[in-house]
Design an enzyme around this catalytic site. Structure first.
Site, PDB file in Angstrom:
ATOM      1  N   HIS A   3       0.831  -1.205   0.000  1.00  8.73           N
ATOM      2  CA  HIS A   3       0.000   0.000   0.000  1.00  8.73           C
ATOM      3  C   HIS A   3       0.872   1.265   0.000  1.00  8.73           C
ATOM      4  O   HIS A   3       0.741   2.124  -0.874  1.00  8.73           O
ATOM      5  CB  HIS A   3      -0.928  -0.010   1.226  1.00  8.73           C
ATOM      6  CG  HIS A   3      -1.808   1.201   1.325  1.00  8.73           C
ATOM      7  ND1 HIS A   3      -3.117   1.196   0.911  1.00  8.73           N
ATOM      8  CD2 HIS A   3      -1.565   2.460   1.766  1.00  8.73           C
ATOM      9  CE1 HIS A   3      -3.644   2.391   1.102  1.00  8.73           C
ATOM     10  NE2 HIS A   3      -2.720   3.180   1.623  1.00  8.73           N
ATOM     11  N   GLU A   4       1.768   1.348   0.971  1.00 12.04           N
ATOM     12  CA  GLU A   4       2.578   2.563   1.089  1.00 12.04           C
ATOM     13  C   GLU A   4       3.536   2.716  -0.094  1.00 12.04           C
ATOM     14  O   GLU A   4       3.814   3.834  -0.540  1.00 12.04           O
ATOM     15  CB  GLU A   4       3.350   2.574   2.422  1.00 12.04           C
ATOM     16  CG  GLU A   4       2.461   2.511   3.656  1.00 12.04           C
ATOM     17  CD  GLU A   4       1.369   3.583   3.712  1.00 12.04           C
ATOM     18  OE1 GLU A   4       1.503   4.639   3.058  1.00 12.04           O
ATOM     19  OE2 GLU A   4       0.364   3.348   4.411  1.00 12.04           O
ATOM     20  N   HIS A   7       1.855   4.504  -2.791  1.00 13.98           N
ATOM     21  CA  HIS A   7       1.913   5.967  -2.622  1.00 13.98           C
ATOM     22  C   HIS A   7       3.279   6.485  -3.085  1.00 13.98           C
ATOM     23  O   HIS A   7       3.377   7.537  -3.722  1.00 13.98           O
ATOM     24  CB  HIS A   7       1.706   6.349  -1.153  1.00 13.98           C
ATOM     25  CG  HIS A   7       0.282   6.294  -0.693  1.00 13.98           C
ATOM     26  ND1 HIS A   7      -0.728   6.975  -1.335  1.00 13.98           N
ATOM     27  CD2 HIS A   7      -0.303   5.649   0.352  1.00 13.98           C
ATOM     28  CE1 HIS A   7      -1.880   6.752  -0.699  1.00 13.98           C
ATOM     29  NE2 HIS A   7      -1.656   5.942   0.323  1.00 13.98           N
ATOM     30  N   HIS A  10       3.435   6.594  -6.798  1.00 14.10           N
ATOM     31  CA  HIS A  10       2.644   7.734  -7.263  1.00 14.10           C
ATOM     32  C   HIS A  10       3.470   9.022  -7.188  1.00 14.10           C
ATOM     33  O   HIS A  10       3.530   9.800  -8.140  1.00 14.10           O
ATOM     34  CB  HIS A  10       1.394   7.847  -6.383  1.00 14.10           C
ATOM     35  CG  HIS A  10       0.409   8.881  -6.820  1.00 14.10           C
ATOM     36  ND1 HIS A  10      -0.689   9.208  -6.061  1.00 14.10           N
ATOM     37  CD2 HIS A  10       0.351   9.672  -7.921  1.00 14.10           C
ATOM     38  CE1 HIS A  10      -1.389  10.141  -6.689  1.00 14.10           C
ATOM     39  NE2 HIS A  10      -0.779  10.439  -7.814  1.00 14.10           N
TER      40      HIS A  10
HETATM   41 ZN    ZN Z   1      -3.002   5.194   1.658  1.00 13.34          ZN
END
Ligand code: ZN
Length: 178
Positions: A3-4, A7, A10
């Site tokens: 998940h991280e 980010h 991104h």
């Molecule tokens: Zn998040």
């Protein structure tokens, strides 16, 4: 981690003249898309086999266990979804208290809110409670915690594209050209 790292990807792939502190500045409904999309790969059988190794021997996870874990991916994502519904609703309830209302009792407000939104599920307790959930008031979310849910729609669609078309770059390019 997946998940991280979504980010992080991104932020690293953004192309902006004035980077923000957070690295990205997208609409709230989209901001969890890259991270949640990246989560799908954590339980993908091919990816899982590349990192799920015995902590002492380094031996890969036995194939039958990989199949079992990868096969449970939809239910794992489903229970995450169910666990995060209550805090989504209690967050929304806090942010719709009228400004003229008296201070609320945190110990009764949350259970009442969960009952109001029909998410007081005895067997699925909230993953986060009001007294420590950082995304209620700060961290840029405020009343926007529902955004994880909208991003879930987007990331499920995107992942479905990869399961239909394959993930190799060559196949991805051909798939996009159609
Ligand atoms: Zn998040």
């Amino acid at each position: 981690m997946f998940h991280e790292f979504g980010h992080a990807l991104h932020a690293m792939m953004s192309n902006v003249e004035y980077p923000s502190f957070a690295g990205t500045n997208t609409p709230t409904d989209f901001v969890e898309f890259p991270s949640q999309f990246n989560e799908h790969w954590a339980l993908d059988s091919t990816v899982l086999a590349s990192y799920a190794r015995h902590y002492q021997t380094g031996a890969p996870m036995p194939a039958e266990l990989v199949d079992k874990v990868a096969g449970r991916a939809p239910s794992i994502r489903g229970s995450h979804s169910r666990n995060t519904w209550p805090p989504r609703c209690s967050t929304w309830a806090w942010h719709t208290v009228p400004s003229e209302a008296p201070p609320q009792n945190v110990d009764t407000f949350e259970p009442n809110a969960l009952r109001k939104y029909h998410v007081d599920l005895r067997n699925v307790p909230p993953r986060y409670h009001t007294t420590y959930f950082a995304h209620i008031w700060s961290g840029g979310y405020a009343a926007g915690y529902y955004a994880y849910l909208w991003s879930e729609v987007l990331d499920d669609d995107a992942y479905a594209w990869f399961t239909e078309h394959g993930a190799s770059p060559a196949r991805t390019v051909r798939g996009s050209a159609r």
